[in-house]
Scaffold this motif. Structure first.
Motif, PDB file in Angstrom:
ATOM      1  N   ASP A 141      41.895  47.532  34.404  1.00 35.23           N
ATOM      2  CA  ASP A 141      41.455  47.310  35.785  1.00 35.23           C
ATOM      3  C   ASP A 141      42.234  46.164  36.420  1.00 35.23           C
ATOM      4  O   ASP A 141      42.277  46.046  37.640  1.00 35.23           O
ATOM      5  N   ALA A 142      42.825  45.313  35.589  1.00 37.96           N
ATOM      6  CA  ALA A 142      43.685  44.210  36.040  1.00 37.96           C
ATOM      7  C   ALA A 142      44.569  43.805  34.870  1.00 37.96           C
ATOM      8  O   ALA A 142      44.205  44.013  33.709  1.00 37.96           O
ATOM      9  N   THR A 143      45.736  43.224  35.180  1.00 37.52           N
ATOM     10  CA  THR A 143      46.602  42.686  34.137  1.00 37.52           C
ATOM     11  C   THR A 143      46.988  41.255  34.479  1.00 37.52           C
ATOM     12  O   THR A 143      47.150  40.896  35.647  1.00 37.52           O
ATOM     13  N   CYS A 144      47.133  40.473  33.425  1.00 30.93           N
ATOM     14  CA  CYS A 144      47.571  39.085  33.543  1.00 30.93           C
ATOM     15  C   CYS A 144      48.668  38.879  32.513  1.00 30.93           C
ATOM     16  O   CYS A 144      48.428  39.006  31.313  1.00 30.93           O
ATOM     17  N   GLU A 145      49.883  38.604  32.987  1.00 27.44           N
ATOM     18  CA  GLU A 145      51.005  38.356  32.079  1.00 27.44           C
ATOM     19  C   GLU A 145      51.161  36.854  31.889  1.00 27.44           C
ATOM     20  O   GLU A 145      51.193  36.086  32.857  1.00 27.44           O
ATOM     21  N   LEU A 146      51.288  36.444  30.629  1.00 24.14           N
ATOM     22  CA  LEU A 146      51.299  35.032  30.247  1.00 24.14           C
ATOM     23  C   LEU A 146      52.716  34.512  30.031  1.00 24.14           C
ATOM     24  O   LEU A 146      53.488  35.095  29.281  1.00 24.14           O
ATOM     25  N   LYS A 206      46.595  43.335  48.166  1.00 25.80           N
ATOM     26  CA  LYS A 206      45.367  42.599  48.462  1.00 25.80           C
ATOM     27  C   LYS A 206      44.644  42.159  47.178  1.00 25.80           C
ATOM     28  O   LYS A 206      44.253  41.002  47.045  1.00 25.80           O
ATOM     29  N   ALA A 207      44.490  43.080  46.220  1.00 26.09           N
ATOM     30  CA  ALA A 207      43.779  42.749  44.981  1.00 26.09           C
ATOM     31  C   ALA A 207      44.570  41.763  44.123  1.00 26.09           C
ATOM     32  O   ALA A 207      43.989  40.863  43.504  1.00 26.09           O
ATOM     33  N   SER A 208      45.889  41.909  44.090  1.00 23.77           N
ATOM     34  CA  SER A 208      46.727  40.995  43.312  1.00 23.77           C
ATOM     35  C   SER A 208      46.684  39.587  43.908  1.00 23.77           C
ATOM     36  O   SER A 208      46.591  38.595  43.177  1.00 23.77           O
ATOM     37  N   VAL A 209      46.744  39.481  45.225  1.00 21.35           N
ATOM     38  CA  VAL A 209      46.688  38.173  45.888  1.00 21.35           C
ATOM     39  C   VAL A 209      45.341  37.507  45.618  1.00 21.35           C
ATOM     40  O   VAL A 209      45.279  36.318  45.282  1.00 21.35           O
ATOM     41  N   ARG A 210      44.274  38.272  45.730  1.00 21.17           N
ATOM     42  CA  ARG A 210      42.936  37.720  45.469  1.00 21.17           C
ATOM     43  C   ARG A 210      42.850  37.194  44.029  1.00 21.17           C
ATOM     44  O   ARG A 210      42.369  36.084  43.793  1.00 21.17           O
ATOM     45  N   TYR A 211      43.324  37.985  43.077  1.00 24.78           N
ATOM     46  CA  TYR A 211      43.302  37.573  41.676  1.00 24.78           C
ATOM     47  C   TYR A 211      44.158  36.315  41.484  1.00 24.78           C
ATOM     48  O   TYR A 211      43.750  35.371  40.808  1.00 24.78           O
ATOM     49  N   ALA A 212      45.336  36.284  42.079  1.00 18.58           N
ATOM     50  CA  ALA A 212      46.232  35.128  41.962  1.00 18.58           C
ATOM     51  C   ALA A 212      45.584  33.860  42.522  1.00 18.58           C
ATOM     52  O   ALA A 212      45.715  32.784  41.927  1.00 18.58           O
ATOM     53  N   GLU A 213      44.898  33.980  43.643  1.00 15.45           N
ATOM     54  CA  GLU A 213      44.251  32.802  44.240  1.00 15.45           C
ATOM     55  C   GLU A 213      43.185  32.242  43.312  1.00 15.45           C
ATOM     56  O   GLU A 213      43.117  31.021  43.087  1.00 15.45           O
ATOM     57  N   PHE A 214      42.347  33.116  42.755  1.00 17.44           N
ATOM     58  CA  PHE A 214      41.313  32.645  41.832  1.00 17.44           C
ATOM     59  C   PHE A 214      41.927  32.079  40.555  1.00 17.44           C
ATOM     60  O   PHE A 214      41.474  31.051  40.044  1.00 17.44           O
ATOM     61  N   GLN A 241      36.553  37.262  36.538  1.00 16.93           N
ATOM     62  CA  GLN A 241      35.188  37.468  37.024  1.00 16.93           C
ATOM     63  C   GLN A 241      35.107  37.193  38.523  1.00 16.93           C
ATOM     64  O   GLN A 241      34.538  37.989  39.275  1.00 16.93           O
ATOM     65  N   ASP A 242      35.662  36.070  38.963  1.00 12.09           N
ATOM     66  CA  ASP A 242      35.629  35.703  40.380  1.00 12.09           C
ATOM     67  C   ASP A 242      36.245  36.786  41.255  1.00 12.09           C
ATOM     68  O   ASP A 242      35.716  37.112  42.328  1.00 12.09           O
ATOM     69  N   ALA A 243      37.384  37.318  40.818  1.00 12.94           N
ATOM     70  CA  ALA A 243      38.135  38.246  41.648  1.00 12.94           C
ATOM     71  C   ALA A 243      37.570  39.654  41.658  1.00 12.94           C
ATOM     72  O   ALA A 243      37.701  40.366  42.665  1.00 12.94           O
ATOM     73  N   PHE A 244      36.951  40.071  40.556  1.00 13.14           N
ATOM     74  CA  PHE A 244      36.622  41.493  40.431  1.00 13.14           C
ATOM     75  C   PHE A 244      35.160  41.821  40.172  1.00 13.14           C
ATOM     76  O   PHE A 244      34.769  42.976  40.321  1.00 13.14           O
ATOM     77  N   LEU A 245      34.351  40.866  39.728  1.00 13.26           N
ATOM     78  CA  LEU A 245      32.959  41.215  39.370  1.00 13.26           C
ATOM     79  C   LEU A 245      31.947  40.560  40.280  1.00 13.26           C
ATOM     80  O   LEU A 245      32.168  39.599  40.910  1.00 13.26           O
TER      81      LEU A 245
END
Length: 186
Positions: free
Chosen positions: A78-83, A104-112, A182-186
């Motif tokens: 549902d989302a990916t985070c590359e380290l 939009k979803a990537s920017v929101r996730y990046a901000e959080f 959690q902040d971005a998606f739940l």
């Protein structure tokens, strides 16, 4: 259950930047961080399942990225985070940044993620950066799920090393990624 794919940047053959304090590579340090993110998601019991994906050296960077993000898609991410972590010839280069595709979803996730990593590490805010071409861009657009690429610190900076050299600091960073999800998606 929300599925978070954790992609460890670089690979066994090309391990990326090197921490100046321990000589540990970006790849090996982030394998440990990925495991901590999995554990933090499990312990939090907030409906996030995290699974780690390693990039395999397959002869070309583009094929390597396509392969790992094909596997995250097969997982149903549902989302990916590359380290990753940064490095620079100037030891004064420091800070935390998060790359996003600009969706939009990537920017929101990046901000959080950026906010949570800044809380955890206390480094200079290098911001969220929209990347559509060049280094890192393929990681942000190759999978179906919203994706971010994190660069929480510089492995060449005394400031970055000081806030990531203890296990509890690394665990705080892992927790920051879980909370940002959690902040971005739940």
């Amino acid at each position: 259950m929300f599925k978070l794919a954790i992609v460890v940047g670089h690979n066994e053959a090309s391990q990326g930047a090197i921490r100046q304090d321990t000589g540990q590579t970006e790849w090996s340090w982030n394998i440990g961080l990925a495991r901590m993110i999995e554990e933090a998601a499990h312990r939090a019991s907030i409906g996030i399942e995290a699974k780690t994906f390693l990039r395999k050296p397959v002869g070309s960077y583009i094929r390597e990225i396509r392969d790992v993000y094909r596997r995250t898609d097969e997982y149903g991410a549902d989302a990916t985070c590359e380290l990753h972590f940064n490095s620079h010839h100037n030891p004064n280069a420091t800070g935390t940044e998060t790359l996003t595709s600009g969706s939009k979803a990537s920017v929101r996730y990046a901000e959080f993620a950026q906010d949570r990593m800044l809380e955890a590490l206390g480094l200079r805010d290098r911001g969220e950066k929209i990347v559509r071409t060049g280094r890192g861009s393929h990681s942000l657009i190759s999978g179906r799920a919203p994706a971010i690429l994190i660069e929480p610190f510089f492995g060449s900076s005394p400031n970055g090393l000081k806030v990531t050299d203890e296990e509890h600091e690394k665990r705080a960073l892992a927790q920051a990624i879980v909370l940002a999800t959690q902040d971005a998606f739940l």
